[in-house]
Design a protein around this motif. Structure first.
Motif, PDB file in Angstrom:
ATOM      1  N   CYS A  36       0.826  -1.202   0.000  1.00  0.00           N
ATOM      2  CA  CYS A  36       0.000   0.000   0.000  1.00  0.00           C
ATOM      3  C   CYS A  36       0.866   1.259   0.000  1.00  0.00           C
ATOM      4  O   CYS A  36       1.868   1.339   0.708  1.00  0.00           O
ATOM      5  N   MET A  37       0.482   2.245  -0.780  1.00  0.00           N
ATOM      6  CA  MET A  37       1.154   3.550  -0.905  1.00  0.00           C
ATOM      7  C   MET A  37       2.489   3.419  -1.660  1.00  0.00           C
ATOM      8  O   MET A  37       2.855   2.355  -2.106  1.00  0.00           O
ATOM      9  N   SER A  38       3.159   4.547  -1.792  1.00  0.00           N
ATOM     10  CA  SER A  38       4.316   4.652  -2.691  1.00  0.00           C
ATOM     11  C   SER A  38       5.635   4.616  -1.910  1.00  0.00           C
ATOM     12  O   SER A  38       5.673   4.644  -0.696  1.00  0.00           O
ATOM     13  N   GLU A  78       3.356   8.010 -18.421  1.00  0.00           N
ATOM     14  CA  GLU A  78       2.651   6.908 -19.086  1.00  0.00           C
ATOM     15  C   GLU A  78       2.734   5.611 -18.279  1.00  0.00           C
ATOM     16  O   GLU A  78       1.935   4.697 -18.459  1.00  0.00           O
ATOM     17  N   ARG A  79       3.733   5.532 -17.417  1.00  0.00           N
ATOM     18  CA  ARG A  79       4.004   4.245 -16.769  1.00  0.00           C
ATOM     19  C   ARG A  79       3.363   4.099 -15.403  1.00  0.00           C
ATOM     20  O   ARG A  79       3.338   3.022 -14.833  1.00  0.00           O
ATOM     21  N   SER A  80       2.892   5.200 -14.833  1.00  0.00           N
ATOM     22  CA  SER A  80       2.355   5.123 -13.476  1.00  0.00           C
ATOM     23  C   SER A  80       1.413   6.287 -13.226  1.00  0.00           C
ATOM     24  O   SER A  80       1.666   7.414 -13.683  1.00  0.00           O
ATOM     25  N   GLY A  81       0.358   6.024 -12.525  1.00  0.00           N
ATOM     26  CA  GLY A  81      -0.581   7.085 -12.174  1.00  0.00           C
ATOM     27  C   GLY A  81      -0.059   7.990 -11.078  1.00  0.00           C
ATOM     28  O   GLY A  81      -0.629   9.050 -10.809  1.00  0.00           O
ATOM     29  N   ILE A  82       1.015   7.559 -10.422  1.00  0.00           N
ATOM     30  CA  ILE A  82       1.567   8.377  -9.332  1.00  0.00           C
ATOM     31  C   ILE A  82       3.047   8.603  -9.591  1.00  0.00           C
ATOM     32  O   ILE A  82       3.886   8.503  -8.700  1.00  0.00           O
ATOM     33  N   SER A  83       3.348   8.935 -10.845  1.00  0.00           N
ATOM     34  CA  SER A  83       4.748   8.996 -11.292  1.00  0.00           C
ATOM     35  C   SER A  83       5.534  10.069 -10.550  1.00  0.00           C
ATOM     36  O   SER A  83       6.715   9.881 -10.244  1.00  0.00           O
ATOM     37  N   VAL A  84       4.897  11.177 -10.222  1.00  0.00           N
ATOM     38  CA  VAL A  84       5.656  12.281  -9.616  1.00  0.00           C
ATOM     39  C   VAL A  84       5.933  12.002  -8.144  1.00  0.00           C
ATOM     40  O   VAL A  84       7.075  12.084  -7.686  1.00  0.00           O
ATOM     41  N   SER A  85       4.893  11.657  -7.411  1.00  0.00           N
ATOM     42  CA  SER A  85       5.156  11.424  -5.983  1.00  0.00           C
ATOM     43  C   SER A  85       6.106  10.245  -5.803  1.00  0.00           C
ATOM     44  O   SER A  85       6.967  10.263  -4.922  1.00  0.00           O
ATOM     45  N   SER A  86       5.994   9.210  -6.640  1.00  0.00           N
ATOM     46  CA  SER A  86       6.940   8.095  -6.520  1.00  0.00           C
ATOM     47  C   SER A  86       8.359   8.548  -6.824  1.00  0.00           C
ATOM     48  O   SER A  86       9.302   8.182  -6.117  1.00  0.00           O
ATOM     49  N   THR A  87       8.540   9.345  -7.872  1.00  0.00           N
ATOM     50  CA  THR A  87       9.888   9.835  -8.189  1.00  0.00           C
ATOM     51  C   THR A  87      10.452  10.621  -7.001  1.00  0.00           C
ATOM     52  O   THR A  87      11.600  10.426  -6.587  1.00  0.00           O
TER      53      THR A  87
END
Lengths: 763, 763
Positions: free
Chosen positions: B431-433, B485-494
């Motif tokens: 769960c979560m990033s 394109e690869r993730s719906g939460i690309s920014v917070s994960s980065t």
């Protein structure tokens, strides 16, 4: 290259042990195909004696339901394999041998090439799934070895086992698209929701482990596995067929389509992909544990550390040789096939149910450690108390004592505080009538094969037999019979309880527990309470003491009996033949009754009612394919016409046991049918386990040596043997004439010899 | 009779230990009701610090589905209890504290009198089932004690716990028809098939055991229990509500309607009948085990051998006293209620997850024995790496090291070879990033609280952070950011990966593993790659390197973030505030950005998108109710206006934390919200766990003593404290002026004192 089998048999020919004078390979006479056609319910696959793994092909995985209704074909597939079928769906790791009810069939493996198909497909359209056509011409079935060519793929499948490990060897054609499928949904007696839960975890590119929890005939059962490939798979995948599983995946954090290392759910199939060269072998070790995945992996490491298929096969076949050599016979090849296949069938169930470290799952669903014994499960006791456990008391004394210890552990763990009725993988099926564990315990003690606490065993027997709320026992205690209103099988239960009670009385007497002896010897006479002298049959009796009016002594349906009609069950007082003869009006009427049983015509409508057996399993109205009459042919010994016992036995043996796929006239019943064969073909039979006497029949072998665990040998010599020479002129025991028609357990266990002098005419 | 609570508090007043100079009872300030209204998702029931059992009332057992659709009310019942509800359905033994997702609620017990009702009934018609109306006037909620009167029955229910045992005490009215119901179907976040299997076994007239297997948020979970009554039940019964269960019973061999000793199935309820006198107490001990039924029984025997309710309660409250005394504060009663309830909330999750003998179920579904550590589960790491584990590194050093060992064991057992993301009862929720375990491990090592193999920990961090197929890590490694394109939460994960990588680099540097340091310190700068300088916000970046066109920096929906919008997440580079300030255009623009965040108006439509928090959880556009901005108010310390940190902290504290049922502005998130409160009210906060610095805020307490496990004390003195005196004029550390706006971990752990000199005006 020499065929491995040739090498093996060559080695086996020279196999020897101190106690066995006969060095002939006996495994060659074992044909596991016997009984796989029609009603035998045996399986053709590989297993070692009493092994936890029975690795065998399934010819179908029919489901419990068909178009929303019960599927009657389920019954055919108790052992997963039917000889007449044309396709194999795969190879699974657990099978009952010869039961009339089904379960197991865990962890089906199937190798394929070409397009990946994860459904089994149907027998009429085998190409629709992963199943394959096969031919018996391309099939080899031996003790601990099975081989078949799968026509769909040209893969040659071979399998062998150790106690806890199934060893597969698949010889592939050249393929860039070879698969090994692990179907965790498949199973015997499948129905929606039988598979409660499944978990699989990939450890590395050639090892995985997991478990499967089922709600089958074993209501609450989990079987763990570890699986190793001889060659790394290129990729793998899972498919989850579960409906309504909310938490099945991981929210898209991973691409789980391929090569994901774990899955959990109700309905799972897995596949493993390879590239193969022509003739390349991929081997699989598949270990089981009733305790844990680590337990399975440890079992694999302990039993099969390497990848030598031929060694595992040879080790298992040598184990069979050792067991088969416990009785060496002389006789025709056909007799030897029957005899050693029967020997084989007596040593499949019960099965070892513990890890190599002694841990096992108990009936109480806790993990236990077996303290000084090997834990067994699969006790089909209504069948096996009669001849299988008595046979073990001669040739498997250590194992039988361990089985008793397993039964006592079951008692200790039982929420109902009862000995086992039908023990299945840490569950109690409560299948069939009686509480026949008590006869097994009593027989072991009476035959001095009791390396356990006999007084504790007696207490367990008494507690079980006094369980008032179990199947009419309260009424039986209060009234001396079970009223018809209270049970659909009131008569057979009353009769079987009376016998069981007699065995408890014998045990109590031997232990000097006189109050218990008095209580149970009295109960053992209860069989007389359901005898209706006005018609000369056992008959359902009502609460008011009158007999049920509507009654058909030929019927097994709703007539107060289970797996037998009144004609057969009326003779069920093995503990007291003299009393029974008196009850039934004396010897003359009794002999006439017996004669009629074997010679009368049973109309077809009654046969249609008879469970578990083919028409061939019936002689007249004598039903050999079910167990209640197994002692009946010997009852002539209590009359002045024992020659009729001799005649009947020699008639039954060749009719009921043939070395062919359809050679068994009924379910082998986890070895009871085969144990009857072994005793009867040696010339004696334990009519009433719980006493130490064996009743004389007529030997079918030309001679035999029973090589005992105590180092002694009991020799059976048959003079003037012949197909027509079925009558005994005289018997010598250790060179002295035998008077009477029985020998004792001590006569056998002390070593010595019995000589039968045969004739074509009775005295 | 003296009320037991009075006795207890009296005793607690005199409770003392060598390290605590303050002997005041602090348990009295704990009010578990705080946070039970609306979004706090705390529970009011009984538990000991980090206990396996959380015994608490459920006010409803809403099902996952309502009329065939997802039931949004499920979210309300993450902790099973909502303050506004009028009825209680029963008391169950496991609860998360403050989560935003739900599971657990195992083994619901409810006492009733009169007609037996086995269904819970509905809130609008409570009499239709076993539930009961109740009133908060009749409710007592304390640390390790909960009491309520059940209006339907006039039964007074009391409960307390030890680590692994829930102890119930029900005071009945006079009744010939009293019942205790054990509902094995009930659960939090229930849906069809959540309960995979259930087994119950009656040992005797006052003891039973069993297990329940669930497919919940923990996908594959079995919890075992043992249950003992202080008084024998007269009779008992089971009801099996399962559909489609072929093997549920025993073929009529027994009357199973009443008093049958076992049952197994998917949907089971049990009841136990009593006769009670007026005021008679029936007590129940209910022990849990993640391993086995015997394990549960052993836990019961080891922890609660007798039946002294008051002693168990007192022992648990003394355990709480000991923990609460680790920080003694001076301040108003309201401050103490907030502070000690926060302290309480930081010590519920993670929870102990092993038997008293050290055995536990591992993530690999095998049973393990913890070697030299206490095994914990329930790691909500996206939340708790920020302040909860740093708090443990001060006041729970032994436990935090054990938690790290538990996380390393998880790594060893992980099929994916990863450290935990969200660990739940031997399962991984993912769960979560982020992979924030690494920050917890690094923080422990950097703060010299590493009684584990630090190099092994680093290897686990590196293996986890290099897991290419997990949530965009491969792309992140290759490109320095996760493409939109690869993730719906690309920014917070980065952004979160970059912080996590920095913590790995710190750990590597400390261990002299320079290659790893270089790799990960470089990765830690990746946060810059998703900053769009043209608009001044972090923004989803596409595969082609351009930023996504459609973008709303106020939205949390489909905008590249999780539980936060770009306004909040743009500030997420706690590892490098200087770099972030430079990136965002220098101090002036940065301060303006921060100011705007706290003061702007967030239109309602955006609030509607914001998960997990009430409107009260937001100040301007600063979202305190979720975690990504927890460090944000401290960022002014990296500018020339640190007084704004002081001002914001003192604004946030009273707005977000109130000693009322609705006092929490968002989910407490297994203690992270409370840990923020504790740090911030003491005057400092760990902005970037993984370094040893705490950033200065503004203390809200009048003074404090941190009583360390090493025997030393760190004293916080606040001069000229007042509601308006939120600004710091100067700070003295151990009597010397502090330069800069941080103190180090060593400053605290060496003991000593910090003195804040407060003013109503900033410098």
């Amino acid at each position: 290259m020499k065929h491995p089998l040739t090498v093996c048999l060559l080695l086996l020919t020279f196999y020897t042990s101190a106690q066995n004078k006969n060095t002939e390979s006996l495994v060659r006479y074992v044909n596991p195909i016997i009984g796989t056609q029609r009603m035998g319910h045996t399986f053709p696959g590989a297993t070692v004696p009493f092994g936890m793994v029975q690795l065998s092909p399934e010819t179908d995985t029919v489901s419990y339901e068909l178009n929303g209704k019960y599927n009657p074909d389920v019954y055919k597939y108790c052992a997963g394999y039917q000889y007449d079928d044309k396709t194999i769906t795969g190879f699974s790791h657990t099978h009952f041998s010869g039961t009339g009810h089904s379960d197991l069939g865990d962890f089906l493996i199937m190798p394929t090439v070409g397009e990946l198909k994860l459904n089994p497909g149907t027998a009429d359209k085998p190409c629709s799934g992963y199943r394959s056509a096969f031919s018996h011409a391309n099939e080899v079935s031996q003790a601990n070895y099975y081989k078949v060519k799968l026509d769909a793929s040209n893969i040659v499948a071979e399998m062998t086992t150790s106690t806890r490990v199934g060893f597969h060897q698949y010889t592939f054609p050249k393929s860039n698209n070879a698969h090994i499928i692990l179907d965790l949904m498949a199973g015997i007696y499948n129905y929606p929701d039988k598979t409660v839960w499944t978990y699989v975890k990939i450890l590395n590119d050639s090892t995985l482990m997991g478990y499967r929890q089922t709600n089958g005939w074993a209501r609450t059962r989990t079987l763990y596995f570890a699986m190793a490939f001889s060659k790394p798979f290129i990729q793998h995948g899972f498919k989850n067929y579960s409906k309504g599983q909310v938490y099945r995946g991981f929210w898209g954090k991973f691409n789980q389509g391929k090569n994901f290392p774990e899955i959990a759910g109700k309905q799972i199939r897995a596949y493993f992909d390879f590239k193969t060269n022509e003739g390349e072998k991929i081997k699989i070790k598949f270990a089981l544990s009733p305790v844990s995945m680590d337990g399975a992996l440890n079992n694999m490491k302990a039993e099969v550390p390497g990848w030598d298929f031929d060694k595992v096969k040879l080790d298992g076949q040598q184990a069979w040789e050792k067991e088969l050599h416990k009785i060496t016979i002389s006789g025709s090849a056909e007799t030897k096939k029957n005899f050693y296949t029967s020997m084989y069938h007596t040593m499949i169930n019960p099965t070892i149910y513990m890890d190599t470290d002694g841990q096992y799952k108990g009936l109480d669903q806790n993990v236990h450690k077996a303290d000084g014994f090997v834990n067994y499960t699969t006790f089909s006791l209504w069948d096996t108390y009669r001849a299988l456990h008595p046979l073990f008391n001669i040739i498997q004394t250590t194992r039988n004592a361990d089985m008793v210890k397993s039964m006592l552990a079951h008692f200790d763990q039982s929420p109902e505080h009862m000995l086992p009725v039908w023990s299945n993988s840490a569950n109690e099926n409560w299948c069939m009538s009686g509480y026949h564990s008590v006869a097994v315990l009593a027989d072991a003690v009476m035959k001095s094969n009791a390396s356990f606490d006999a007084n504790k065993a007696l207490d367990a027997c008494v507690t079980t037999a006094r369980k008032r709320d179990y199947e009419g026992i309260g009424d039986y205690i209060d009234r001396g019979f079970i009223p018809d209103e209270r049970s659909g099988i009131s008569v057979s239960s009353t009769l079987e309880y009376a016998y069981d009670d007699w065995s408890i009385a014998q045990l109590a007497k031997k232990l000097g527990r006189n109050d218990i002896y008095e209580e149970f010897i009295k109960r053992s006479q209860n069989y007389k309470n359901v005898y209706d002298a006005s018609i000369g049959f056992m008959r359902p009796k009502k609460l008011d003491g009158t007999f049920r009016k509507e009654f058909d002594q030929l019927s097994t349906h709703n007539a107060g009996f289970i797996e037998g009609n009144s004609w057969n069950y009326t003779l069920f007082a093995p503990q007291d033949p003299e009393g029974l003869i008196k009850l039934m009006g004396g010897e003359k009427r009794f002999v006439r009754y017996l004669d009629s049983l074997f010679t009368m015509h049973l109309p077809d409508k009654y046969f249609a009612e008879t469970e578990d057996i083919t028409r061939d399993g019936i002689i007249g109205n004598y039903v050999h394919g079910n167990e209640p009459s197994h002692h009946v042919a010997y009852l002539y010994n209590w009359t002045s016409q024992p020659w009729k016992t001799q005649e009947r036995i020699r008639m039954i043996l060749p009719l009921m046991y043939k070395p062919t796929p359809d050679g068994l006239g009924g379910n082998d019943d986890t070895g009871q049918m085969s144990a009857w064969y072994i005793f009867s073909s040696l010339g004696f039979y334990p009519v009433a386990p719980g006493n130490d006497q064996y009743s004389i029949g007529s030997p079918a072998v030309n001679g035999a040596a029973i090589n005992l665990e105590n180092g002694k040998t009991f020799t059976v010599t048959v003079k003037n043997q012949g197909a027509k020479n079925v009558y005994i002129q005289k018997i010598e025991l250790n060179g002295k004439p035998l008077t009477g028609w029985s020998i004792s357990h001590a006569d056998i266990m002390n070593g010595g010899s019995i000589t039968f002098f045969m004739s074509s005419r009775h005295k």
